[in-house]
Every structure is written in C-alpha cells, then in structure tokens.
Design a protein around this motif. Structure first.
Motif, PDB file in Angstrom:
ATOM      1  N   LEU A   1       0.828  -1.210   0.000  1.00  0.00           N
ATOM      2  CA  LEU A   1       0.000   0.000   0.000  1.00  0.00           C
ATOM      3  C   LEU A   1       0.863   1.261   0.000  1.00  0.00           C
ATOM      4  CD1 LEU A   1      -2.966   0.958   0.139  1.00  0.00           C
ATOM      5  CD2 LEU A   1      -2.750   0.958   2.634  1.00  0.00           C
ATOM      6  N   TRP A   2       2.035   1.192   0.581  1.00  0.00           N
ATOM      7  CA  TRP A   2       2.944   2.331   0.621  1.00  0.00           C
ATOM      8  C   TRP A   2       4.377   1.836   0.746  1.00  0.00           C
ATOM      9  CZ3 TRP A   2       3.776   7.327  -0.186  1.00  0.00           C
ATOM     10  CH2 TRP A   2       4.889   7.941   0.435  1.00  0.00           C
ATOM     11  N   ASN A   3       5.288   2.523   0.038  1.00  0.00           N
ATOM     12  CA  ASN A   3       6.701   2.175   0.111  1.00  0.00           C
ATOM     13  C   ASN A   3       7.506   3.457   0.255  1.00  0.00           C
ATOM     14  OD1 ASN A   3       9.483   1.488  -0.618  1.00  0.00           O
ATOM     15  ND2 ASN A   3       8.648  -0.474  -1.293  1.00  0.00           N
ATOM     16  N   TYR A   4       8.252   3.576   1.350  1.00  0.00           N
ATOM     17  CA  TYR A   4       9.015   4.792   1.625  1.00  0.00           C
ATOM     18  C   TYR A   4      10.155   4.983   0.633  1.00  0.00           C
ATOM     19  CZ  TYR A   4      12.043   8.032   4.180  1.00  0.00           C
ATOM     20  OH  TYR A   4      12.838   9.099   4.531  1.00  0.00           O
ATOM     21  N   ALA A   5      10.742   3.861   0.190  1.00  0.00           N
ATOM     22  CA  ALA A   5      11.892   3.965  -0.707  1.00  0.00           C
ATOM     23  C   ALA A   5      11.510   4.579  -2.053  1.00  0.00           C
ATOM     24  CB  ALA A   5      12.516   2.585  -0.912  1.00  0.00           C
ATOM     25  N   THR A   6      10.288   4.264  -2.530  1.00  0.00           N
ATOM     26  CA  THR A   6       9.858   4.804  -3.833  1.00  0.00           C
ATOM     27  C   THR A   6       8.871   5.952  -3.699  1.00  0.00           C
ATOM     28  OG1 THR A   6       8.054   3.180  -3.946  1.00  0.00           O
ATOM     29  CG2 THR A   6      10.187   2.535  -4.875  1.00  0.00           C
ATOM     30  N   ALA A   7       8.344   6.177  -2.476  1.00  0.00           N
ATOM     31  CA  ALA A   7       7.331   7.219  -2.225  1.00  0.00           C
ATOM     32  C   ALA A   7       6.107   7.021  -3.111  1.00  0.00           C
ATOM     33  CB  ALA A   7       7.920   8.608  -2.429  1.00  0.00           C
ATOM     34  N   LYS A   8       5.789   5.735  -3.355  1.00  0.00           N
ATOM     35  CA  LYS A   8       4.622   5.420  -4.177  1.00  0.00           C
ATOM     36  C   LYS A   8       3.598   4.688  -3.326  1.00  0.00           C
ATOM     37  CE  LYS A   8       7.096   5.061  -8.598  1.00  0.00           C
ATOM     38  NZ  LYS A   8       7.422   4.199  -9.734  1.00  0.00           N
TER      39      LYS A   8
ATOM     40  N   ASP B   1      -0.411   4.910  -1.223  1.00  0.00           N
ATOM     41  CA  ASP B   1      -1.378   5.767  -0.530  1.00  0.00           C
ATOM     42  C   ASP B   1      -0.620   6.774   0.329  1.00  0.00           C
ATOM     43  OD1 ASP B   1      -3.412   6.922   0.854  1.00  0.00           O
ATOM     44  OD2 ASP B   1      -4.350   5.031   1.481  1.00  0.00           O
ATOM     45  N   ALA B   2      -0.730   8.076  -0.015  1.00  0.00           N
ATOM     46  CA  ALA B   2      -0.001   9.127   0.707  1.00  0.00           C
ATOM     47  C   ALA B   2      -0.470   9.259   2.145  1.00  0.00           C
ATOM     48  CB  ALA B   2      -0.151  10.458  -0.021  1.00  0.00           C
ATOM     49  N   ASP B   3      -1.701   8.804   2.451  1.00  0.00           N
ATOM     50  CA  ASP B   3      -2.167   8.871   3.838  1.00  0.00           C
ATOM     51  C   ASP B   3      -1.343   7.967   4.751  1.00  0.00           C
ATOM     52  OD1 ASP B   3      -4.112  10.677   3.165  1.00  0.00           O
ATOM     53  OD2 ASP B   3      -5.679   9.148   2.899  1.00  0.00           O
ATOM     54  N   CYS B   4      -0.648   6.989   4.162  1.00  0.00           N
ATOM     55  CA  CYS B   4       0.171   6.055   4.962  1.00  0.00           C
ATOM     56  C   CYS B   4       1.619   6.526   5.064  1.00  0.00           C
ATOM     57  CB  CYS B   4       0.130   4.666   4.333  1.00  0.00           C
ATOM     58  SG  CYS B   4      -1.519   3.899   4.310  1.00  0.00           S
ATOM     59  N   ALA B   5       1.915   7.720   4.581  1.00  0.00           N
ATOM     60  CA  ALA B   5       3.302   8.193   4.577  1.00  0.00           C
ATOM     61  C   ALA B   5       3.799   8.513   5.974  1.00  0.00           C
ATOM     62  CB  ALA B   5       3.440   9.413   3.678  1.00  0.00           C
ATOM     63  N   GLU B   6       2.898   8.821   6.922  1.00  0.00           N
ATOM     64  CA  GLU B   6       3.327   9.190   8.264  1.00  0.00           C
ATOM     65  C   GLU B   6       2.347   8.676   9.313  1.00  0.00           C
ATOM     66  OE1 GLU B   6       5.768  13.392   7.900  1.00  0.00           O
ATOM     67  OE2 GLU B   6       3.603  13.468   8.121  1.00  0.00           O
ATOM     68  N   LEU B   7       2.890   8.341  10.478  1.00  0.00           N
ATOM     69  CA  LEU B   7       2.093   8.096  11.682  1.00  0.00           C
ATOM     70  C   LEU B   7       2.201   9.380  12.492  1.00  0.00           C
ATOM     71  CD1 LEU B   7       2.057   5.004  14.011  1.00  0.00           C
ATOM     72  CD2 LEU B   7       2.440   7.282  14.963  1.00  0.00           C
TER      73      LEU B   7
ATOM     74  N   ARG C   1       7.242   0.795   5.098  1.00  0.00           N
ATOM     75  CA  ARG C   1       6.425  -0.058   4.237  1.00  0.00           C
ATOM     76  C   ARG C   1       5.085  -0.296   4.908  1.00  0.00           C
ATOM     77  NH1 ARG C   1       7.657  -4.053   0.244  1.00  0.00           N
ATOM     78  NH2 ARG C   1       6.043  -5.669   0.088  1.00  0.00           N
ATOM     79  N   VAL C   2       4.008  -0.267   4.119  1.00  0.00           N
ATOM     80  CA  VAL C   2       2.666  -0.596   4.590  1.00  0.00           C
ATOM     81  C   VAL C   2       2.068  -1.578   3.601  1.00  0.00           C
ATOM     82  CG1 VAL C   2       0.373   0.250   5.209  1.00  0.00           C
ATOM     83  CG2 VAL C   2       2.382   1.688   5.641  1.00  0.00           C
ATOM     84  N   ASP C   3       1.564  -2.714   4.127  1.00  0.00           N
ATOM     85  CA  ASP C   3       0.991  -3.761   3.271  1.00  0.00           C
ATOM     86  C   ASP C   3      -0.424  -4.070   3.722  1.00  0.00           C
ATOM     87  OD1 ASP C   3       3.302  -4.803   1.515  1.00  0.00           O
ATOM     88  OD2 ASP C   3       4.192  -4.738   3.523  1.00  0.00           O
ATOM     89  N   VAL C   4      -1.221  -4.527   2.764  1.00  0.00           N
ATOM     90  CA  VAL C   4      -2.561  -5.046   3.048  1.00  0.00           C
ATOM     91  C   VAL C   4      -2.480  -6.562   2.947  1.00  0.00           C
ATOM     92  CG1 VAL C   4      -4.990  -5.087   2.387  1.00  0.00           C
ATOM     93  CG2 VAL C   4      -3.666  -2.974   2.131  1.00  0.00           C
ATOM     94  N   GLU C   5      -2.839  -7.234   4.047  1.00  0.00           N
ATOM     95  CA  GLU C   5      -2.802  -8.682   4.078  1.00  0.00           C
ATOM     96  C   GLU C   5      -4.193  -9.253   3.847  1.00  0.00           C
ATOM     97  OE1 GLU C   5      -1.231  -9.295   7.979  1.00  0.00           O
ATOM     98  OE2 GLU C   5       0.855  -9.022   7.331  1.00  0.00           O
ATOM     99  N   ALA C   6      -4.287 -10.562   3.930  1.00  0.00           N
ATOM    100  CA  ALA C   6      -5.587 -11.211   3.744  1.00  0.00           C
ATOM    101  C   ALA C   6      -6.568 -10.757   4.823  1.00  0.00           C
ATOM    102  CB  ALA C   6      -5.413 -12.736   3.802  1.00  0.00           C
TER     103      ALA C   6
ATOM    104  N   PHE D   1       7.970  -0.007  10.825  1.00  0.00           N
ATOM    105  CA  PHE D   1       8.784   1.179  11.056  1.00  0.00           C
ATOM    106  C   PHE D   1      10.247   0.788  11.240  1.00  0.00           C
ATOM    107  CE2 PHE D   1       4.505   2.223  12.228  1.00  0.00           C
ATOM    108  CZ  PHE D   1       4.325   3.527  11.812  1.00  0.00           C
ATOM    109  N   SER D   2      11.099   1.746  11.082  1.00  0.00           N
ATOM    110  CA  SER D   2      12.538   1.510  11.231  1.00  0.00           C
ATOM    111  C   SER D   2      12.863   1.158  12.681  1.00  0.00           C
ATOM    112  CB  SER D   2      13.312   2.763  10.823  1.00  0.00           C
ATOM    113  OG  SER D   2      14.667   2.647  11.201  1.00  0.00           O
ATOM    114  N   PRO D   3      13.791   0.225  12.903  1.00  0.00           N
ATOM    115  CA  PRO D   3      14.205  -0.096  14.269  1.00  0.00           C
ATOM    116  C   PRO D   3      14.769   1.115  15.010  1.00  0.00           C
ATOM    117  CG  PRO D   3      14.962  -1.786  12.748  1.00  0.00           C
ATOM    118  CD  PRO D   3      14.419  -0.672  11.905  1.00  0.00           C
ATOM    119  N   LEU D   4      15.243   2.121  14.272  1.00  0.00           N
ATOM    120  CA  LEU D   4      15.761   3.329  14.920  1.00  0.00           C
ATOM    121  C   LEU D   4      14.662   4.114  15.639  1.00  0.00           C
ATOM    122  CD1 LEU D   4      18.163   4.573  12.084  1.00  0.00           C
ATOM    123  CD2 LEU D   4      18.784   3.350  14.182  1.00  0.00           C
ATOM    124  N   ASP D   5      13.406   3.944  15.185  1.00  0.00           N
ATOM    125  CA  ASP D   5      12.292   4.685  15.781  1.00  0.00           C
ATOM    126  C   ASP D   5      11.500   3.864  16.790  1.00  0.00           C
ATOM    127  OD1 ASP D   5      12.882   6.890  14.183  1.00  0.00           O
ATOM    128  OD2 ASP D   5      11.650   6.131  12.518  1.00  0.00           O
ATOM    129  N   THR D   6      11.864   2.611  16.998  1.00  0.00           N
ATOM    130  CA  THR D   6      11.058   1.722  17.842  1.00  0.00           C
ATOM    131  C   THR D   6      10.875   2.282  19.253  1.00  0.00           C
ATOM    132  OG1 THR D   6      11.698  -0.249  16.600  1.00  0.00           O
ATOM    133  CG2 THR D   6      10.929  -0.587  18.856  1.00  0.00           C
TER     134      THR D   6
END
Length: 359
Positions: free
Chosen positions: A273-280, A282-288, A300-305, A313-318
């Motif tokens: 649904l969203w990929n930070y590396a390509t910025a492609k 749903d833009a609503d998923c670009a930030e928490l 990265r944001v994915d839609v599962e079954a 999120f990055s381990p640096l922000d955990t």
C-alpha cells in the motif's frame, strides 16, 4: 593354581579360552556389584583390568608358545580384555556387545592356531610344562600304597616320568604372579611402548572425564569465545518476537527490534500500500502522526488477507514510538484514528515492551 602364573610351558586352546572367559565373567560380576556407584565402579573396573592383564598375558604367552607364534597375535587378547573391562562402566548396550565380540574374536584368533610344539611333558588340565611334572610327581608320591598279600613279591616300581623333572623347588603363586607382571611390563616397554601408554592414558583419564559436566560447557559456547576478548557489557534489546493487543483494536508487533502496527481496516487489494523507498502508494500512509504533531514515517505498509493492514517502522524509531504511545492520547495512520487510552497499562503488561519504558 601355580600353573596359572607360570611363564614356561604350554597351554592348549581350551585352557587358554577357559582362563580368558573366567577373567571376563569374574570382572563382570565384581563390576556389577558397584554399578549403582558410578565413580566406585570406574575405579573397580580399572583395578580389575590391571589385575587381569598379566594373567591374560601369561596364558596367551603359553598358548603362543604351543602354537609357535608371537607378536601382535599374542598381545592383542590381553590388551583387548583389559581395555574392555576398564570401559564396562561407560558402555551402552551396543558398545558393550561390540567390545565383547572384539575380545572373543581376538582370543579365538589365537586359540585356533594349531599346536606345533613337540613335547612329552605331562599334561595337567591343558597345561604342559615343568610345573606339570612337579605336581604330578607330588600327586604320585603322596598317594597311599596298599600292602600286598602275595608273599615274596616286591611292590611294583614307580613309573619314571617321561621327561626329567626340574630339581628346583616349587615357587609360591604370589611370586610367580609378580614375576609375570615384571616380564609383561618389560615386554610392553620394549615392544609396545605406544600401545601401553595409550591404554594407561585411557584407563586413568576416563574416570575423571566422566565427572565433567559437558552439557553445561556446550550450552554456553559464546561465553567461552568472548572470554578471550573481554568487551564492555552492553544492554541488549529483546530480540524475541512479541505481539501485544492494544485497547483500541490494533496490535503492536516487535521482532528483532523492528516495530509494526497491525489493524483491520476497510477492504482493499492485497499487496503493498505504501513504500518509503519509492514514495509510491497511498499518501495517507506516509506518516504516523500523534496528537502532539510528532510524526514517524513507516518504510512499508501492506494489506494482508482479510483486510489486515501492517505498517512497519525503522528499528531506529522503535523506542521513541513506544514511548509516545504510552504518553500521548491518540495517533493517526492511513486515515484511521486510534485512541491511546489505557495504552500505558497495556505496554507494561508485556515484558518486551515494558523494557523500552523502564530502561
């Protein structure tokens, strides 16, 4: 009894095998009495092995003399017997029967050699030699002679032995045994230094090795390796996967320091649904975004079954995100609002997440 310790003379195959079997089964009986005490049985087996070794070697030497053979064929049966006796407390069923077969095979290899020595010495229970003459002569002279009823008839003369009897007096069995031990040690040192040393090392080291806690040493290989290069102690983050259900129907996943937020949303195509590396995507998923306007970007944001969303999120922000969840009132992600009421209590209920709040 003295014929067991004699270094001269000959033993036939039956006598040689009988002595070998008697030594083996006597050792089995004595060791069996101490099997409930592991350390005691080890040292009992060690003592019995050293006591049986000279006796086995003497009969093997006499059997070899009768078959006119020497070398490894004569030395192998006593060495195999002594080593097997010493190892009995440490063997499992398979090892025991394998060792038993090896001892029998080594003894049989010497026993089946045909007799080649030509001698007319008296045979005494399979033994032929100087002690056979002495013992048979004693038996004859000590027997009772009945008086004859026929007058004038002289008693029959004593039969002469077929070989000349040694004039030397009988030697005590203990002295003969010590002589055999000395002769065996001399032969081992002269011809089998390596074999004797190896047998001694195994028989002495095994009782000590059995007391070492190998499982404890093997369970901490990293500690042994790091002991050579001491490093400063560091606080390691929990690496085991942890899943925590939060009050507002979403889940926090923690795996190898990587934090993920998972929730069930509206139906959407399964996939990225969203990929930070390509910025492609749903833009609503670009930030928490938290209610204090602090924001964190998922990579990265994915839609599962079943319409489950998973934002990673990055381990640096955990650590920062977990602390914000405990302190703030709400956050927004992918157009969904999540209340953080009761989140602090929920985080403290799980050790993996509480670690980030108490460090």
């Amino acid at each position: 009894m003295n014929t067991l310790f004699c270094l001269r003379g000959y033993d036939n195959a039956a006598r040689f095998l009988a002595i070998q079997i008697a030594l083996l089964f006597s050792a089995l009986i004595f060791i069996g009495l101490f099997l409930s005490l592991p350390m005691a049985s080890s040292y009992v087996a060690l003592v019995l092995a050293w006591l049986a070794l000279p006796l086995s070697w003497m009969t093997a030497k006499r059997r070899g003399a009768e078959a006119k053979t020497s070398g490894l064929l004569v030395m192998l049966p006593p060495l195999a017997l002594a080593l097997f006796i010493a190892l009995i407390p440490y063997l499992n069923a398979v090892g025991f029967w394998l060792g038993f077969v090896l001892v029998v095979a080594a003894s049989a290899a010497l026993a089946i050699k045909p007799a080649k020595a030509n001698t007319k010495a008296v045979s005494l229970y399979g033994y032929r030699g100087p002690l056979g003459h002495l013992l048979s002569a004693k038996s004859y002279h000590g027997s009772r002679v009945e008086p004859s009823l026929v007058g004038g008839e002289a008693p029959a003369s004593e039969p002469e032995p077929t070989e000349e009897v040694d004039a030397e007096p009988a030697i005590p069995a203990t002295q003969l045994y010590l002589q055999g031990v000395k002769a065996f040690a001399g032969q081992c040192v002269g011809k089998l230094r390596i074999a004797a040393g190896a047998v001694t090392l195994v028989l002495v080291v095994l009782p000590w090795v059995s007391t070492i806690d190998w499982s404890g040493m093997m369970s901490q290989p990293d500690v042994v390796e790091k002991a050579e290069k001491p490093v400063e102690p560091v606080v390691e983050k929990p690496r085991a996967e942890a899943i925590l259900e939060m009050p507002d129907q979403y889940w926090l996943w923690l795996n190898d320091g990587l934090l993920s937020v998972r929730w069930q949303g509206d139906e959407a195509p399964v996939g990225e649904l969203w990929n930070y590396a390509t910025a492609k995507g749903d833009a609503d998923c670009a930030e928490l975004v938290f209610n204090d306007d602090s924001a964190f970007r998922p990579f990265r944001v994915d839609v599962e079954a079943d319409s489950y969303y998973l934002a990673q999120f990055s381990p640096l922000d955990t650590e920062t995100i977990i602390r914000q969840i405990a302190r703030r009132g709400s956050f927004e992600l992918c157009g969904y609002d999540f209340s953080l009421k009761g989140s602090t209590k929920a985080l403290k209920s799980h050790s993996h997440f509480e670690w980030f709040l108490t460090r």
